[in-house]
Scaffold this active site. Sequence first.
Site, short mmCIF file in Angstrom:
data_model
loop_
_atom_site.label_atom_id
_atom_site.label_comp_id
_atom_site.label_asym_id
_atom_site.label_seq_id
_atom_site.Cartn_x
_atom_site.Cartn_y
_atom_site.Cartn_z
N SER A 11 0.84 -1.19 0.00
CA SER A 11 0.00 0.00 0.00
C SER A 11 0.89 1.25 0.00
O SER A 11 1.65 1.46 -0.94
CB SER A 11 -0.97 -0.03 1.18
OG SER A 11 -2.00 0.92 1.03
N HIS B 194 -7.63 -5.26 -1.69
CA HIS B 194 -6.35 -4.60 -1.42
C HIS B 194 -5.38 -5.53 -0.69
O HIS B 194 -4.17 -5.44 -0.89
CB HIS B 194 -6.59 -3.33 -0.61
CG HIS B 194 -5.38 -2.47 -0.45
ND1 HIS B 194 -4.59 -2.08 -1.51
CD2 HIS B 194 -4.81 -1.91 0.65
CE1 HIS B 194 -3.60 -1.32 -1.08
NE2 HIS B 194 -3.71 -1.21 0.22
N ASP C 241 -8.82 -4.62 -6.45
CA ASP C 241 -8.46 -3.70 -5.37
C ASP C 241 -9.31 -2.43 -5.47
O ASP C 241 -9.17 -1.66 -6.42
CB ASP C 241 -6.97 -3.35 -5.47
CG ASP C 241 -6.46 -2.60 -4.25
OD1 ASP C 241 -7.29 -2.00 -3.54
OD2 ASP C 241 -5.25 -2.60 -4.02
#
Length: 731
Positions: A601, A708, A676
């Site tokens: 991320s 995600h 995602d």
Amino acid sequence: MKTNRVRILLMAFLANIALMTTAQNKLFTLEDLNFGGTNYRNMIPENRYATWWGDELVRQDADKCTLIDKASGKEKTLFTLDALNRWAGTDDQTKVRSLYYTLFPYAGKPLVLVDNGKERMLIDFKSKKRVWRQSSADEQHAEWNAASRAVAFVRNDNLFVTDAAGKTHQLTTDGSREIVYAQSVHRDEFGIYKGTFWSSDGSKLAFYRMDQSMVTDYPLVDIDTRIATAAPTKYPMAGETTHKVSVGIYDMKSGKTVYLQTGDPTDRYFTNISWAPDAKTIYLIEINRDQNVYTLDAYSVTDGRKIATLYTEKHEKYVHPLNPITFLPWDSSRFILQTERDGYNHLYLFSLKGNEAKEERQLTQGAWVVLDLLGFNTKTKSAIILSTERNPIQNNVYAVNVETGKRVLLDNGEGCHLATRGAGGSHAAALSASGAYLYDVYSSPEVPRQINIVATATGKTVEYFAAKDPWIGYQVPQFSSGVLKAADGVTDLYYRMVKPADFDPSKKYPTVIYVYGGPGTRNVEARWHFMSRGWEPYMAQKGYIVFILDNRGSSDRGRAFEQATFRHLGIEEMKDQMKGVEYLKSLPYVDSTRLGVHGWSFGGFMTTNLMTTYPDVFKVGVAGGPVVDWKWYEAMYGERYMDTPQSNPEGYAESSLMPKAKNLKGKLQIITGMNDPVVVPQHCLSFLKACIEAGTQPDFFVYPGEPHNMRGHQSVHLHERITQYFEDYLK
């Protein structure tokens, strides 16, 4: 005969020694260490789950509930799962499956709330019978209120309320994927995690309505259909049109709904909803689109009109309120507001007189952060808080006298001595109904888990449970922590280092930096193994050193620490991470020609950034779900830290990784979930396109249908893939 017997005994002895040696040198697998692994639950410290029944403490297990004596820690069975199902009159299809999620909503009354997926029931475990029931079938986002026994829930996109008598009321009819009711809004930012808010007496319900019809659909694809079908998600990117939110109030007695008269909700965020103790007024915090001003506003629940603005706060960079106001349980005319206006999140006491709020005093202050307001001890008139006062990587519990501001430490408060493995600790606590007792769950780098019961008035502590080390018998790596100076030469940064169990300082080791680096998270805490992730000891076992540094921009260190990255994400963070690299290069056992980096991320953004900004430093990287350009990220988060692409084009250009694709030299693997909805696939795909145009060669792997983060056992597959990439190219 004697000689043979001696030989047999000797062989048996040697075999036992070999078995003992093997037992003390077991190797970890990802099935042991990764949260999706088949043996993961046996490898984390044992826990005790408990809930408060007023000021009584009840342990929850799958098959029974047990009353815990607060003075001794001894236990006495209240009831078993089998007995409860007999009293409830359930059968094999309707029986309650576990008691882990029981609630004891009424202090002093022997009533337990359970749910079998079809109905919720109150069972009187003293008279051994079911005394109340309510349908719970086909409910989403359900929130039950103990006072009225009413439940609010979503069904087919619309909001419903079922009252204590079992009558269901449909509150809305226009719900859809574009008109969203009673769910978290504003992309879960500003401390929002749900969409319904009961008044304490259960007579009124506040709820969110989000119109996202004007927000662009982002195209995701469902490949599990015979022919792949579109599965779009509403995604307001930075600088683009966002949704519009309003707040409704439903009155159980009149059956009517009114909406707060906030005016045009365009480019406005409504958050931190709270009720007045008498349920006649509702309070919320409004934040402007620029996120540099917020107001605390009071509204009438009768007609929805705005009564007054009680407090306003501004900052040249951004404001970030995360907590609703909290009224003192012994004085309904006074409340506590949490704000970081002096640079650190602290408590401020206000009093209400008519339509005006007057600030009385700042209750806590210092170069540390209040992490949580746990509640109040009503007898001593103290606020119970969790804070970083003793050390930035510790969490400790204090009682703060509301009148004097005097703080009293309520836990063991060990100091954090980073030069040794024996560091301080981290606490997470739950407060009883009156605030007289704490259920304190404690961990330190060497203590897997310790649970204590603490009397908040005296600090008297009863040791209830201590978990055994689940890693006994394994080759446990060496965990340590320390402090480095940031690139500004002033700020202290905390790191964690994981070394192989058989670490030899005369050898040189390949070293991987694990990085997150973004706001809202810190990776180094004085918990067990300094909060190490399971993948780190797995890598250490394979002969790597793993290094983790919390740079400026990460959380719980105060406003200036976090805002150092404002309008140019990734710049100061990399400077701090390179200070970590500088430190690693100074260590004789770190092979500076074999440095790797990995993150997910924001950490994927940092990984790709480091690989392309310092291509001669990092040999191998694995970037998961990376942000590549902040103009493709969501508005609420992205604009807080970067402003809009329109107002900060230089900052967006500086932080974009697209122009850096040409710089890639080492081996970089990019991994993403194909579906995602957080860091949408456009980031990865655009970077790959830029690399193709530049002639650089990253690797790419996608998890079909995954969001995600990889779920369940797929996470084991993911971390084996990450590990193998370093094994192939860094070792």
